[in-house]
Structures are given as structure tokens and as C-alpha cells.
Design an enzyme around this catalytic site. Structure first.
Site, PDB file in Angstrom:
ATOM      1  CE  LYS A 325      17.349  19.195 -19.059  1.00 26.18           C
ATOM      2  NZ  LYS A 325      17.532  17.738 -18.937  1.00 26.18           N
ATOM      3  NE  ARG A 364      22.160  17.336 -24.897  1.00 28.79           N
ATOM      4  CZ  ARG A 364      21.049  18.045 -24.995  1.00 28.79           C
ATOM      5  NH1 ARG A 364      20.576  18.683 -23.927  1.00 28.79           N
ATOM      6  NH2 ARG A 364      20.397  18.122 -26.145  1.00 28.79           N
TER       7      ARG A 364
END
Length: 386
Positions: A325, A364
Site C-alpha cells: 500500500k 492479507r
């Protein structure tokens, strides 16, 4: 009055200075070793004086601002430092005290025996062309091959999604979402892959959810955190586990100047409300996700990772998903280094290992093989006993 737990690995002196503790007192208290640090927000003078005396009587400490003994300040913040035994005593002792200390005692009690869960990897498969990380996009047979590879490399869970939720994205609609994920779901069902791993559907649409749950999927991964009653009804009907994620705003505009007075307390309140809603719809298996990057500033993301263990007081597993991210790029830009999603595996591993240290048990990620190795090495070091 509200309370939240802080990571013990913090600059305690800086935090105490921020709330106005006398410097001589700081020098004494910062040397004390403690298992628990609690930040108590908006405590009254009367409550603080009682709590401080009770804490001192059992060897714990309550750091308060200057002027508390004579009630110069009526409401302020305080920091409680204690070990587990002291926490047990205080959580019983304050039940008989006035000034809302009974409510504080009940909150503190939730932190005494926090649950532990084995670490599990959740691999990510995106059936859309606009996912922020190109390496997670798969279709048809390629998706099935990648799923089998992820399972072989150590993934216990696989998360399938058909729409992008990256900042700036817009929802493509139910029909398009279902068109994208349907072939993959059908092949998973046909091949009975759901017997080899637990499958999760990353959707906030109840029709897409029901299609997946009816074909062997077990987890509903909802970025809206059970916003829609219809969605909650379907999840409850199938007895699915539900990932309740926090986000602020919609993906289209969630990164347009998000602001929190206190990100931990705001998300804690959100989880409290949505957990109650889940139970009302018969949902028993709950997973909590603080939503890294979903309407969060860089400082919010870091605070949530640092103090993640706070959210274990709910008693549920914590999922973290920071894979590749933009927060990694924001950190690296301070070093004059620009990154793309393809460059961010090292930063991803650093974040996820820290999250595991602080209570996360479901990771995740896009890179299953690399995470499996990193986690096993981390666990071996952590468990080593001379």
C-alpha cells in the site's frame, strides 16, 4: 471517560509530557517496567485522585497532569501503568468507586486475558483490471493456477474480489462485479478447492455474497463493515464468518483530507456498534480489520499498527492488510525514495511482522510464499528459549 491500551514500546516520556505531567514525576515513572499502559481520556479530578491512590497502594502508577490533587483542572487525560496482577486488582477495586470508575473498571477487565490465535496467511486474488497492484490481477484458469500455488505456498485462506477499492475508485455495479468473479467462484466450486483452503469473498454486495457462500465460500469480507442490513442477513443465513472493516468515506473520496481526533477510540466505537449489529443478525464468527489506508493519514495507519493489540479486547481475530500500500511510499518519500506497488514487498513484510507482534493473526497479502518464510522465521526467533 474512555480508555485504550498503548504499546509498551513507546516514548513514555513524550506521552507524559504531552498530557502535562511534572518532569520530576516523569523521571521516576518512566523507569518503571510495566506490562500494560492505558491512556485514560477525559477523566474527572475526583476519579483521578481515587484511582491514583488505589494504584499507588498496589504498586501501580497513574500519571496525571499538574494541578490534579487540588482539582485545578476538572477534566484531563491520564496514563495508567501496571502489571497483570495489579490490573486484576484495580478492575475489581474500582467497581465500588464513584465518578464513573465502575465503567472504567469494566473496560480494564476486558484487557486481562486477551485471546491468542495462530497466524494465518490470506492470499489475494483480484478478478478486475484496475486493482492498484498489477501482480494481483488474475482471470479464468490463471486465477485457479494462482490459487493452487498460494495454497501450496502456505495460504490457509484465499480472498477473491471483483472490484477495486483503491483510493479514487468507483463501484462498477453488481452485474459487472458478479460477471468478473462468477467464473472463478464456479471453478473453485467445481474443483472442490474449498476443501483445501478457506475462501473469502471481498464484496459489499449481498447478491455477490450469496452467490459465493452458496458455492463453498466461508468468509464475507466487507469493507463497509456490515453497513447494509441485507448483507448482514445473507451472512447470518449462511453462518459465514464476517470481516468487519473500518473505513472513513467512500473509496472515491476517502483520502481527501481524512481527520480523526483519536483514531483508536473512533475505530473502537465503530467496532462496538458493528459487532452488536452482527450479533443481532445471528453472525457469530467475527474478524476485525482496522482498514489500513481506507480514509487514514499516514500517522493514523502507523498508530493503528503500533497499538493494534488494543482491539483484541473484543475477543476476535484481527486481520491486517497493508500489502504494497501507499503508506510505504509515503514513508520512503521522506528518504527521497519514490516507490511503486511493485517495489513495496520489503516494506509490506516489515509492517505485517510488526502487526503480528502486536496481535494480528490473519495477514492479507499478495506475496504468500515470501510471507510464509518471513513469518516462520519470525516465529522461530520469538519462540526460541535458551
Amino acid at each position: 471517560m474512555r480508555v485504550y491500551r498503548l504499546n509498551c514500546d513507546i516514548d513514555l516520556k513524550r506521552v507524559m509530557l504531552k498530557i502535562g505531567v511534572d518532569k520530576p514525576g516523569i523521571e521516576i515513572m518512566k523507569k518503571k517496567k510495566c506490562e500494560f499502559i492505558f491512556y485514560i481520556k477525559d477523566i474527572t479530578c475526583g476519579a483521578a485522585n481515587i484511582l491514583k491512590q488505589d494504584a499507588l497502594s498496589i504498586g501501580a502508577e497513574l500519571a496525571v497532569p499538574r494541578g490534579v490533587p487540588d482539582c485545578t483542572n476538572k477534566i484531563f487525560d491520564a496514563i495508567l501503568l501496571c502489571n497483570k496482577k495489579q490490573l486484576e486488582i484495580l478492575s475489581k477495586k474500582e467497581l465500588a468507586q464513584p465518578f464513573k470508575l465502575k465503567e472504567l473498571a469494566k473496560s480494564l477487565r476486558e484487557f486481562i486475558n486477551l485471546p491468542t490465535f495462530p497466524t494465518k496467511i490470506m492470499g489475494v486474488i483480484n478478478a478486475n483490471d484496475d486493482s492498484f497492484f498489477e501482480g494481483s490481477r488474475f482471470k479464468g484458469n490463471d486465477a485457479i493456477l494462482k490459487i493452487e500455488e498460494m495454497i501450496e505456498n502456505g495460504a490457509k485462506m484465499i480472498d477473491i474480489g471483483g472490484v477495486s477499492s483503491r483510493p479514487g475508485s468507483e463501484y462498477v455495479g453488481r452485474e459487472e462485479e458478479l460477471r468478473r468473479v462468477k467464473p472463478i467462484i464456479d471453478e473453485i466450486y467445481k474443483s472442490r478447492l474449498y476443501e483445501k483452503a478457506i475462501f473469502s469473498i471481498d464484496t459489499f454486495d449481498e447478491v455477490v455474497l450469496e452467490y459465493a457462500l452458496d458455492r463453498g465460500f466461508k468468509i464475507a469480507n466487507d469493507i463497509t463493515g456490515l453497513e447494509r442490513d441485507e448483507y448482514a442477513k445473507v451472512a447470518g443465513k449462511y453462518g459465514a464468518s464476517v470481516v468487519i472493516m473500518h473505513k472513513k468515506g467512500d473509496p472515491k473520496d476517502m483520502q481527501n483530507n481524512p481527520f480523526y481526533e483519536n483514531v483508536i477510540l473512533e475505530i473502537d466505537e465503530f467496532f462496538s456498534e458493528r459487532v452488536k449489529k452482527a450479533k443481532n443478525f445471528g453472525i457469530k464468527d467475527i474478524i476485525l480489520d482496522v482498514g489500513i489506508g481506507f480514509g487514514k493519514r499516514i500517522e493514523d495507519n502507523i498508530a493503528l499498527i503500533k497499538h493494534l493489540e488494543h482491539f483484541l479486547h473484543f475477543g476476535y481475530e484481527l486481520l491486517i492488510g497493508a500489502s504494497r500500500k501507499s503508506m510505504i511510499d509515503m514513508i520512503m518519500q521522506k528518504e527521497n525514495v519514490k516507490t511503486t506497488p511493485a517495489d513495496r514487498l520489503p516494506g509490506t513484510l516489515a509492517i505485517h511482522l510488526e502487526a503480528i507482534r502486536n496481535g494480528a493473526s490473519i495477514i492479507r497479502c499478495h506475496d504468500v510464499k515470501e510471507h510464509f518464510q518471513a513469518i516462520k522465521v519470525y516465529e522461530a526467533i520469538k519462540e526460541f528459549d535458551v
